[in-house]
Design a protein around this motif. Sequence first.
Motif, PDB file in Angstrom:
ATOM      1  N   LEU A  68      -7.188  -0.383  -6.934  1.00 27.31           N
ATOM      2  CA  LEU A  68      -7.780  -0.950  -5.718  1.00 27.31           C
ATOM      3  C   LEU A  68      -7.821  -2.469  -5.778  1.00 27.31           C
ATOM      4  CD1 LEU A  68     -10.675   1.550  -5.020  1.00 27.31           C
ATOM      5  CD2 LEU A  68      -8.602   1.189  -3.682  1.00 27.31           C
ATOM      6  N   VAL A 117      -0.162  12.652  -8.696  1.00 31.36           N
ATOM      7  CA  VAL A 117      -1.255  13.614  -8.593  1.00 31.36           C
ATOM      8  C   VAL A 117      -0.741  14.987  -8.186  1.00 31.36           C
ATOM      9  CG1 VAL A 117      -3.445  14.128  -7.458  1.00 31.36           C
ATOM     10  CG2 VAL A 117      -2.923  11.794  -8.109  1.00 31.36           C
ATOM     11  N   GLU A 118       0.168  15.009  -7.210  1.00 29.69           N
ATOM     12  CA  GLU A 118       0.684  16.319  -6.793  1.00 29.69           C
ATOM     13  C   GLU A 118       1.463  16.983  -7.927  1.00 29.69           C
ATOM     14  OE1 GLU A 118      -0.142  17.826  -3.986  1.00 29.69           O
ATOM     15  OE2 GLU A 118      -0.641  16.273  -2.520  1.00 29.69           O
ATOM     16  N   TRP A 160     -10.434   7.936 -15.673  1.00 30.93           N
ATOM     17  CA  TRP A 160      -9.902   8.096 -14.322  1.00 30.93           C
ATOM     18  C   TRP A 160     -10.890   7.669 -13.255  1.00 30.93           C
ATOM     19  CZ3 TRP A 160      -8.645  13.516 -16.220  1.00 30.93           C
ATOM     20  CH2 TRP A 160      -9.702  14.406 -16.005  1.00 30.93           C
ATOM     21  N   ILE A 220      -4.741  -3.708  -4.515  1.00 30.00           N
ATOM     22  CA  ILE A 220      -4.615  -3.522  -3.066  1.00 30.00           C
ATOM     23  C   ILE A 220      -5.493  -4.526  -2.336  1.00 30.00           C
ATOM     24  CG2 ILE A 220      -5.156  -1.916  -1.199  1.00 30.00           C
ATOM     25  CD1 ILE A 220      -4.299   0.349  -3.016  1.00 30.00           C
ATOM     26  N   ILE A 249       0.818   7.224  -6.332  1.00 34.99           N
ATOM     27  CA  ILE A 249      -0.326   8.073  -6.659  1.00 34.99           C
ATOM     28  C   ILE A 249      -0.074   9.493  -6.168  1.00 34.99           C
ATOM     29  CG2 ILE A 249      -2.796   8.433  -6.249  1.00 34.99           C
ATOM     30  CD1 ILE A 249      -2.967   5.356  -5.765  1.00 34.99           C
ATOM     31  N   PHE A 250       0.455   9.582  -4.951  1.00 36.98           N
ATOM     32  CA  PHE A 250       0.721  10.895  -4.368  1.00 36.98           C
ATOM     33  C   PHE A 250       1.625  11.715  -5.286  1.00 36.98           C
ATOM     34  CE2 PHE A 250       3.746  13.451  -1.861  1.00 36.98           C
ATOM     35  CZ  PHE A 250       2.858  14.359  -1.301  1.00 36.98           C
ATOM     36  N   PRO A 267      -8.449   4.168 -10.732  1.00 37.46           N
ATOM     37  CA  PRO A 267      -8.387   3.855  -9.298  1.00 37.46           C
ATOM     38  C   PRO A 267      -9.011   2.503  -8.986  1.00 37.46           C
ATOM     39  CG  PRO A 267      -9.475   5.986  -9.638  1.00 37.46           C
ATOM     40  CD  PRO A 267      -9.166   5.427 -10.988  1.00 37.46           C
ATOM     41  N   ALA A 268     -10.063   2.165  -9.715  1.00 42.20           N
ATOM     42  CA  ALA A 268     -10.699   0.868  -9.469  1.00 42.20           C
ATOM     43  C   ALA A 268      -9.704  -0.259  -9.720  1.00 42.20           C
ATOM     44  CB  ALA A 268     -11.932   0.713 -10.348  1.00 42.20           C
ATOM     45  N   THR A 294       0.321   4.061  -2.783  1.00 41.55           N
ATOM     46  CA  THR A 294      -0.127   5.397  -2.399  1.00 41.55           C
ATOM     47  C   THR A 294       0.974   6.431  -2.653  1.00 41.55           C
ATOM     48  OG1 THR A 294       0.473   4.868  -0.121  1.00 41.55           O
ATOM     49  CG2 THR A 294      -1.843   4.676  -0.696  1.00 41.55           C
ATOM     50  N   LEU A 337       0.901  16.596 -11.141  1.00 40.99           N
ATOM     51  CA  LEU A 337      -0.097  17.102 -12.082  1.00 40.99           C
ATOM     52  C   LEU A 337      -0.669  18.433 -11.601  1.00 40.99           C
ATOM     53  CD1 LEU A 337      -2.154  13.911 -13.029  1.00 40.99           C
ATOM     54  CD2 LEU A 337      -0.872  15.382 -14.605  1.00 40.99           C
ATOM     55  N   LEU A 338      -0.978  18.463 -10.302  1.00 44.05           N
ATOM     56  CA  LEU A 338      -1.563  19.677  -9.720  1.00 44.05           C
ATOM     57  C   LEU A 338      -0.591  20.845  -9.864  1.00 44.05           C
ATOM     58  CD1 LEU A 338      -3.827  21.002  -8.008  1.00 44.05           C
ATOM     59  CD2 LEU A 338      -2.631  20.200  -5.972  1.00 44.05           C
ATOM     60  N   LEU A 362       0.826  -1.211   0.000  1.00 43.84           N
ATOM     61  CA  LEU A 362       0.000   0.000   0.000  1.00 43.84           C
ATOM     62  C   LEU A 362       0.854   1.250   0.000  1.00 43.84           C
ATOM     63  CD1 LEU A 362      -2.331  -1.943   0.649  1.00 43.84           C
ATOM     64  CD2 LEU A 362      -3.312  -0.059   1.952  1.00 43.84           C
ATOM     65  N   PHE A 363       1.980   1.178   0.715  1.00 44.72           N
ATOM     66  CA  PHE A 363       2.837   2.357   0.762  1.00 44.72           C
ATOM     67  C   PHE A 363       3.288   2.731  -0.636  1.00 44.72           C
ATOM     68  CE2 PHE A 363       6.931   4.447   0.832  1.00 44.72           C
ATOM     69  CZ  PHE A 363       6.688   5.488   1.704  1.00 44.72           C
TER      70      PHE A 363
END
Lengths: 346, 190, 628
Positions: free
Chosen positions: A116, A74-75, A108, A119, A70-71, A112-113, A67, A77-78, A63-64
């Motif tokens: 998941l 996404v950051e 999108w 995970i 993804i972190f 995520p599906a 995540t 991209l932002l 999970l680490f």
Amino acid sequence: MLVSIRLQTAEAVSRERSTLSKTLLAALLLPIAGCAAVESPDWRTLRPVSDFGVLVLDVYGDLFWWTAGIFVVVELLLIYALVRYRSRSGDSEVPDQVHGFTALEIGWTLLPAAILFFIAIPTVRTIFLLQGAPPDRDPLEITVIGHQWWWEFRYPELGIVTANELHVPVGRTASLTLTSADVIHSFWVPQIGGKRDLNPGSENRLWFTPTEPGVYHGQCAELCGTSHANMRMRLFVDDSASFAQWSAAMRATAAPDSAGVMTFLISGCAACHTIAGTPAQGKVGPDLTSVGSRTTLASSMIPNTPEMMAAWLRSPDSVKPGALMPDLNLDEQRIADLVEFLEGLR
Amino acid sequence: MDAHATTFGVPSRKMAMWVFIASECMFFGSLIATYLSYEGKSLVGPTPREILNIPLTSVSTFVLLMSSLAMVLALEAVQTGNRRGARMWLGAVVVLGGLFLAGQVYEFREFYHEGLTLQQNLFGATFFVLTGFHGAHVTVGVIWMVTLLVMSLRGQLGPERSLDVEVAGLYWHFVDVVWIVIFTVVYLIQ
Amino acid sequence: MSAHATAAHPPLYAGGLRSWLTTVDHKRIGVLYGVSALFYFVVGGVEALIIRLQLASPTADVVGADTFNQLFTMHGTTMVFLVLMPLSAALFNYMIPLMIGARDVAFPRLNAFSFWTFFFGSVLLNLSFFVGDPPDAGWFGYANLTSKQYNPGMGIDFWLLSVQIMGIASIASAVNFTVTILNMRAPGMSLMRVPLFVWMALVVQVLMLLAFPPITVAFIFLMFDRFFGTHFYIPSAGGTPILWQHLFWIFGHPEVYILILPSFGVVSEVLPTFARKPLFGAPFMIFSGILIGFLGFGVWSHHMFTTGLGAVADTAFSLATMLIAIPTGVKIFNWIATLWGGHIRFRTPLYFAVGMVGLFIIGGLSGIMHASPPVDIQQHDSYFVVAHLHYVFFGGTVFGLFAGIYYWWPKVTGRMIGEGLGKLHFWLMVVGMNLTFFPMHFLGLDGMPRRIYTYATDLGWERWNMIATVGAFLIAVSVLVFFVNAARSLASKTQAPADPWDAATLEWTVSSPPPEYNFAVVPTVNSARPFWLHKYGPTRDISTRTKAQGTPAQPDNPPTRIDLPSPSSWPILAALGLALLGGGALVGLWMVLFGAAVLVFCVYRWAFQPLERTGHPTFGPAPSGGSS
């Protein structure tokens, strides 16, 4: 599928992957820690010493990385959007009025599906492994009873009752039955693995097989009143020889010195405490049969020295706020006698 | 602000009652769920089987059902400007609601004498809290109906105020339906 | 974009104390909510600072064990019920009628009743400090630690009574706003043209309607256990304390969305305005919000993975929880896509909205970890969870609500608020919050449990704790900067324009602050962005699929007569009666009965008092002449 999972012993589950992810995890987290900390913390939950902890860490590792990935994406991209599309001064132009793009949005939603799914698989597999039967056919059964604010440990097959210091042999699965005498507590030794609540009126189970000898910090993880913070314990993972030695010593207690027993009785201690082989059979407080052999006192708050024990007897509440052990207003001579007697109980 | 045009054409007060009823469903749902989850968990008696008086409660259930019928007729009377009918049927709702409550008071007293109290066991606690809160809802409903009856007697309840009766009726029917569920779950299925 | 330089109506906030106590104007009630919430933000913040001081070093002795337990209980209860919910309610109250083109909410007096009930409930909670016995069992108050046996004082009673009273306020307010949003929309405003903020508000109202009853029932059981000797949560009589956990979290998890969705709504208004683009994929945003709310009811047991519910239950709740990541992810991607291709103007509201997105991602991702029971049983009740929930509630909710405060500040106050100080506030808060909460992840991974007032020196926790404490004080400084900024703005004389941000929705078509009647002419709406279309010409709009007409700015004076409801004393008095009824349980039966009598009396007076009485406020040309 369940059968095949059962066939694998918990220990053997993806050991390789675990080592890799642990190393990578440490490589990433330790420098962050190093920035501010001179001595690095212990990262207790990331350094498991049991099969249980390893299984948990495996899932955490998965999970680490998901995540963290993804972190970062996404950051970035932002930040990219903010920098790239910032308004220049004097810009009064109206941008294209885009309302949406359904294909992209469906994309999108599905992404995520899909993640998941990856995970969920190790998660579900590990849930059933952890809550299934212990991997060892003949585990060491221990009953853990939570009290405000101390731990009672009972070894039914060994006939041992003790408090706040839990001894288990390395390499043999310990199977805990957890319950509480008063409010809800939670058993947690971070390096062993996750928590399990001690509920009054019902029983929970938790098993683990310790893999490395040592002394590990544990404490109650469910708010249980005034001294919740002080409800600590020490877990001793002993090698087989020292465990055998310890349990033999616990069982073969010498008859206590009778003058000391008398002091203990007339001081009122016996109302709550048991000392095996004496008339002191109180059940409210910790069993003191071998209290002198413990390394700490007052649910692992203070070292077990004559001075600290005297301080504890003098005023329990100032050592452990809210302690249910009353201040018996003992005079100094009586305290000295009791300390001498109790420290001799080994 | 019912005078203003509304988006759905439904008077806001009526919509509010429906929304409130949704919330009340969760309230009674939680109480009933607790009753069910504690069923048979009491450590001492009396048990439901020993104490519940199904014939008596069937009668009071019937009484409450009839009150819903009276409520429907009362609303119709108010809407059509039938003042006599309005008084009669509102009065009937009050009387039937009152009878139901009287039955509940009698039942509670009986149980108390037979040793079932709030403190006695889990059945007592869950039973009295569930049916007691329902009874409190009926009480509020009866007071509301008395108010409408007094308004009607004073000639203040013309067809232009039929919404007042309609909203009260929604509440009344809901409380009735909840009782049907409670009666089924607590009394019939043991 | 006309600035209403000369107000054609009396100032909105004129009038003495009495006018505030009896107001039924949603805008004034919004201000009352906002001021109360900011006051309690300071109270809850001071509690947090004392907590952080105590934890800054091992074996510190700033406060004792009992006081510490009281502080974190009050901090949690205050921040959830007295700060984040009312701050959202402040924005809902003020903005929803303006955004849907209504003159007020559906039930103006019920609205006043909701506020005062909340207010008296919050006072009752804090009265526990003055009798020296605040609650100390955590904001989640797990049974059976809250039982009379293990908690004989009055603190728990204060807590359970006041939270119940505030729960009634929440349900009343939820009924009101559900009906308002569904039934009071301006002509032409179909559901797909309702602004995202209002949509998220609607989801929140439905969540409150359905989530508060279970917690009310849980509190009723607790109340009966404590006052009447029942055994709902008492194991020795066959009860189980785990019942409380179920009922609490059936409320508690939707509550998380009650706290975060308003912030999602604000961000969905602010980002398009400052990117000068429509919200990307508005329908997806609406449906994902609804889905989050819906799923929120099916995941409560993920707070109970250590309780021992069994592998099957753990699996089901784990998978359901993971599903929530999907609509949440959609929201984040759509926000980024909203910025993409825009011409982003970096004003303070945008800073906070972007901050919200950036920080919430962290809380959301650690939330995915907690969805996995094997990981959660390590992190549960450790500082890792403290970090997680503060990234959600502080990074998510507080930043989002501050974005809303800065965004709508000119509309509410009629004054612009300083950009320089606003950005300083933002940067201090971002740095402070990350310093405070990020290290808590490390502490949790290192085995530090939550809710401990002290820790031993040999555990190696002191460094990160010290850093967290420094961060907390930095947050305090940033809040101070906000208050200075607010005070300077209120003291300034410059009138804010009606539409300072060049925005798209209806609230910007009225003056700043709006007239008492909101809209001189009830607007007609043909688009999700009515004011934008008016200013920039009809463009193809997603909600119409045709070229839609915009909605122009409001005229200065109403062309026809407008009647507004009269102020009323009965809502506040009824709320007082309710508070006396509830609080009376701590004093004696006589006070309960007295409170009940006051409540019943006031409700009757209220029910039979016409909404518009002689001398009620009127505006515009009237046969009798003159206004108000």
